[in-house]
Design an enzyme around this catalytic site. Structure first.
Site, PDB file in Angstrom:
ATOM      1  N   SER A 175       0.823  -1.219   0.000  1.00 49.72           N
ATOM      2  CA  SER A 175       0.000   0.000   0.000  1.00 49.72           C
ATOM      3  C   SER A 175       0.851   1.262   0.000  1.00 49.72           C
ATOM      4  O   SER A 175       0.351   2.354  -0.240  1.00 49.72           O
ATOM      5  CB  SER A 175      -0.928  -0.004   1.224  1.00 49.72           C
ATOM      6  OG  SER A 175      -0.161  -0.045   2.415  1.00 49.72           O
TER       7      SER A 175
ATOM      8  N   SER B  38      15.186  -6.960   4.462  1.00 49.01           N
ATOM      9  CA  SER B  38      15.818  -6.732   5.757  1.00 49.01           C
ATOM     10  C   SER B  38      16.089  -5.232   5.896  1.00 49.01           C
ATOM     11  O   SER B  38      15.234  -4.403   5.566  1.00 49.01           O
ATOM     12  CB  SER B  38      17.101  -7.577   5.829  1.00 49.01           C
ATOM     13  OG  SER B  38      17.797  -7.344   7.020  1.00 49.01           O
TER      14      SER B  38
ATOM     15  N   TYR C 247      13.526  -3.343  16.607  1.00 47.90           N
ATOM     16  CA  TYR C 247      13.490  -3.390  15.141  1.00 47.90           C
ATOM     17  C   TYR C 247      14.709  -4.129  14.595  1.00 47.90           C
ATOM     18  O   TYR C 247      14.587  -5.045  13.771  1.00 47.90           O
ATOM     19  CB  TYR C 247      13.434  -1.966  14.576  1.00 47.90           C
ATOM     20  CG  TYR C 247      13.520  -1.901  13.071  1.00 47.90           C
ATOM     21  CD1 TYR C 247      12.448  -2.278  12.281  1.00 47.90           C
ATOM     22  CD2 TYR C 247      14.692  -1.476  12.438  1.00 47.90           C
ATOM     23  CE1 TYR C 247      12.533  -2.233  10.892  1.00 47.90           C
ATOM     24  CE2 TYR C 247      14.773  -1.423  11.052  1.00 47.90           C
ATOM     25  CZ  TYR C 247      13.694  -1.808  10.294  1.00 47.90           C
ATOM     26  OH  TYR C 247      13.778  -1.769   8.915  1.00 47.90           O
TER      27      TYR C 247
ATOM     28  N   LYS D 192      15.096  -7.782  12.404  1.00 43.70           N
ATOM     29  CA  LYS D 192      15.765  -7.905  11.098  1.00 43.70           C
ATOM     30  C   LYS D 192      16.970  -8.843  11.191  1.00 43.70           C
ATOM     31  O   LYS D 192      17.263  -9.566  10.240  1.00 43.70           O
ATOM     32  CB  LYS D 192      16.179  -6.522  10.577  1.00 43.70           C
ATOM     33  CG  LYS D 192      14.997  -5.604  10.254  1.00 43.70           C
ATOM     34  CD  LYS D 192      14.131  -6.128   9.111  1.00 43.70           C
ATOM     35  CE  LYS D 192      13.084  -5.124   8.669  1.00 43.70           C
ATOM     36  NZ  LYS D 192      12.205  -5.620   7.604  1.00 43.70           N
TER      37      LYS D 192
HETATM   38  N1  NAP Z   1      12.174   3.099   4.373  1.00 45.80           N
HETATM   39  C1  NAP Z   1      13.350   2.740   4.820  1.00 45.80           C
HETATM   40  O1  NAP Z   1      14.239   3.596   4.998  1.00 45.80           O
HETATM   41  C2  NAP Z   1      13.652   1.291   5.086  1.00 45.80           C
HETATM   42  C3  NAP Z   1      14.997   0.955   5.317  1.00 45.80           C
HETATM   43  C4  NAP Z   1      15.323  -0.364   5.530  1.00 45.80           C
HETATM   44  C5  NAP Z   1      14.331  -1.337   5.527  1.00 45.80           C
HETATM   45  N2  NAP Z   1      13.017  -0.997   5.327  1.00 45.80           N
HETATM   46  C6  NAP Z   1      12.033  -2.074   5.327  1.00 45.80           C
HETATM   47  O2  NAP Z   1      11.260  -1.997   4.151  1.00 45.80           O
HETATM   48  C7  NAP Z   1      10.000  -2.626   4.367  1.00 45.80           C
HETATM   49  C8  NAP Z   1       8.903  -1.737   3.781  1.00 45.80           C
HETATM   50  O3  NAP Z   1       8.902  -0.534   4.482  1.00 45.80           O
HETATM   51  P1  NAP Z   1       8.600   0.882   3.793  1.00 45.80           P
HETATM   52  O4  NAP Z   1       9.780   1.718   4.027  1.00 45.80           O
HETATM   53  O5  NAP Z   1       8.070   0.717   2.433  1.00 45.80           O
HETATM   54  O6  NAP Z   1       7.475   1.386   4.831  1.00 45.80           O
HETATM   55  P2  NAP Z   1       5.935   1.820   4.669  1.00 45.80           P
HETATM   56  O7  NAP Z   1       5.807   2.823   3.574  1.00 45.80           O
HETATM   57  O8  NAP Z   1       5.509   2.189   6.049  1.00 45.80           O
HETATM   58  O9  NAP Z   1       5.215   0.468   4.201  1.00 45.80           O
HETATM   59  C9  NAP Z   1       5.023  -0.594   5.088  1.00 45.80           C
HETATM   60  C10 NAP Z   1       4.034  -1.568   4.479  1.00 45.80           C
HETATM   61  O10 NAP Z   1       3.896  -2.670   5.392  1.00 45.80           O
HETATM   62  C11 NAP Z   1       2.518  -2.955   5.512  1.00 45.80           C
HETATM   63  N3  NAP Z   1       2.239  -3.584   6.819  1.00 45.80           N
HETATM   64  C12 NAP Z   1       2.547  -3.115   8.055  1.00 45.80           C
HETATM   65  N4  NAP Z   1       2.101  -3.979   8.987  1.00 45.80           N
HETATM   66  C13 NAP Z   1       1.522  -5.014   8.320  1.00 45.80           C
HETATM   67  C14 NAP Z   1       0.893  -6.216   8.718  1.00 45.80           C
HETATM   68  N5  NAP Z   1       0.752  -6.556  10.015  1.00 45.80           N
HETATM   69  N6  NAP Z   1       0.399  -7.047   7.769  1.00 45.80           N
HETATM   70  C15 NAP Z   1       0.518  -6.724   6.468  1.00 45.80           C
HETATM   71  N7  NAP Z   1       1.096  -5.600   6.007  1.00 45.80           N
HETATM   72  C16 NAP Z   1       1.594  -4.762   6.943  1.00 45.80           C
HETATM   73  C17 NAP Z   1       1.801  -1.642   5.315  1.00 45.80           C
HETATM   74  O11 NAP Z   1       0.504  -1.916   4.785  1.00 45.80           O
HETATM   75  P3  NAP Z   1      -0.897  -1.577   5.522  1.00 45.80           P
HETATM   76  O12 NAP Z   1      -0.604  -0.602   6.626  1.00 45.80           O
HETATM   77  O13 NAP Z   1      -1.718  -0.989   4.402  1.00 45.80           O
HETATM   78  O14 NAP Z   1      -1.401  -2.898   5.986  1.00 45.80           O
HETATM   79  C18 NAP Z   1       2.671  -0.975   4.256  1.00 45.80           C
HETATM   80  O15 NAP Z   1       2.218  -1.304   2.955  1.00 45.80           O
HETATM   81  C19 NAP Z   1       9.892  -2.881   5.850  1.00 45.80           C
HETATM   82  O16 NAP Z   1      10.121  -4.249   6.112  1.00 45.80           O
HETATM   83  C20 NAP Z   1      11.020  -2.039   6.446  1.00 45.80           C
HETATM   84  O17 NAP Z   1      11.530  -2.575   7.630  1.00 45.80           O
HETATM   85  C21 NAP Z   1      12.665   0.306   5.118  1.00 45.80           C
END
Ligand code: NAP
Length: 285
Positions: free
Chosen positions: A18, A143, A157, A161
């Site tokens: 999303s 991760s 967190y 990971k």
């Molecule tokens: N952004 C960064 O800087 C960064 C860096 C390193 C790693 N990551 C990793 O990248 C991944 C994606 O994060 P993002 O940055 O794209 O964050 P985001 O924009 O907050 O997206 C997170 C997604 O996870 C979904 N989600 C959360 N809880 C859930 C659950 N219980 N069941 C199903 N879906 C769930 C949310 O969907 P709904 O709320 O619509 O259900 C949303 O689509 C994560 O694993 C995060 O740890 C991010």
């Protein structure tokens, strides 16, 4: 109900599509010949997408909460009923909890693991019987560089990971004989909804002994996220990985200094690394 695809498009499941990485990857892959099912906790099986995509692209959102085994089973069954196979899975759904290890509650840590770690295992267990039967598949576990280095005031967190990294290394070896690849992507800081969705532990208070340190380091990290790279870059990497005949164990992506920092963590003497890490986040006493 969606018609079963009769062409050779590969079927992709992306959890958490999303926003952020999941959405960027779903849009890119669906516009480049893949049949993509994305998940969100607030999606609806019967709702047609409101965004407009090219006519020949296929991107559907389905409801799924990765903390709930029956929700995962229902979502995966829906895809298998429609498509008869699943070729690629991106375990991307994730949340972040902030707070000192001493102050974060066990319930909050469990909640962190339910999404980032157990959620990924639930998905793997649901899709692997099909992938083993079809003798092919690629699972990409998202991760973080926080899965390589323990981030202060994000210990829960980072722990989730690190756990995902260990599980992935093991699973990768277990399913290799069945033609299934399992890969880690370790992103640095990217501009997504992740920062605004971060949950601060209820245990934090202004008089906390950690307040000064937390209020120094966390805004620095969040500022780097807000000024982070475009999540579309990760979508390009995902496509590269799923088309590689023998993908690596892990791929680090993000700004050069962040990619280098993971190498530094792996190769530098531990105290030397720790000191420079603390200096960077202004945490040296
Ligand atoms: N952004 C960064 O800087 C960064 C860096 C390193 C790693 N990551 C990793 O990248 C991944 C994606 O994060 P993002 O940055 O794209 O964050 P985001 O924009 O907050 O997206 C997170 C997604 O996870 C979904 N989600 C959360 N809880 C859930 C659950 N219980 N069941 C199903 N879906 C769930 C949310 O969907 P709904 O709320 O619509 O259900 C949303 O689509 C994560 O694993 C995060 O740890 C991010």
């Amino acid at each position: 109900m969606d018609q079963k695809r009769t062409n050779t498009r590969r079927i992709v499941l992306i959890t958490g599509a999303s926003s952020g990485f999941g959405k960027a990857s779903a849009i890119y892959l669906s516009q480049n010949g893949y049949c993509v099912y994305g998940t969100s906790r607030s999606a609806d099986f019967d709702k047609t997408p409101t965004d407009s995509y090219p006519d020949d692209s296929f991107f559907r959102m389905i409801p799924m909460d990765v903390r709930d085994t029956s929700s995962v089973t229902k979502g995966v069954s829906h895809i298998l009923k429609n498509e008869g196979r699943i070729d690629i899975v991106m375990n991307n759904a994730g949340i972040a909890t902030a707070g000192a290890v001493e102050e974060v509650s066990i319930e909050e840590v469990k909640n962190q693991f339910e999404t980032n770690f157990f959620g990924a295992i639930r998905i793997c267990q649901a899709v692997l019987p099909q992938m083993r039967n079809q003798k092919s598949g690629c699972i990409i576990n998202i991760s973080s560089i926080g899965g390589v280095m323990g981030l202060p005031f994000q210990g829960a967190y980072s722990a989730s990971k690190f756990a995902l990294e260990g599980m992935t290394e093991a699973l990768r070896i277990e399913v290799k004989p069945f033609g299934v690849h399992v890969v880690l992507i370790e992103p640095g800081d990217f501009k997504t909804d992740f920062t605004q969705n971060r949950i601060m532990t209820k245990g934090f208070h202004q008089n906390s002994v950690y307040a000064d340190q937390l209020k120094t380091a966390l805004p620095l990290m969040e500022n780097e996220e807000r000024n982070g790279a475009d999540p579309h870059q990760l979508a390009l990497l995902v496509e590269k990985i799923i088309n590689h005949p023998n993908p690596k164990v892990r791929y680090t992506i993000g700004k050069l200094e962040q990619r280098l920092s993971t190498l530094y963590k792996r190769w530098a003497p531990s105290l030397m690394y720790e000191r420079s890490f603390m200096k960077y986040y202004k945490l040296l006493p």
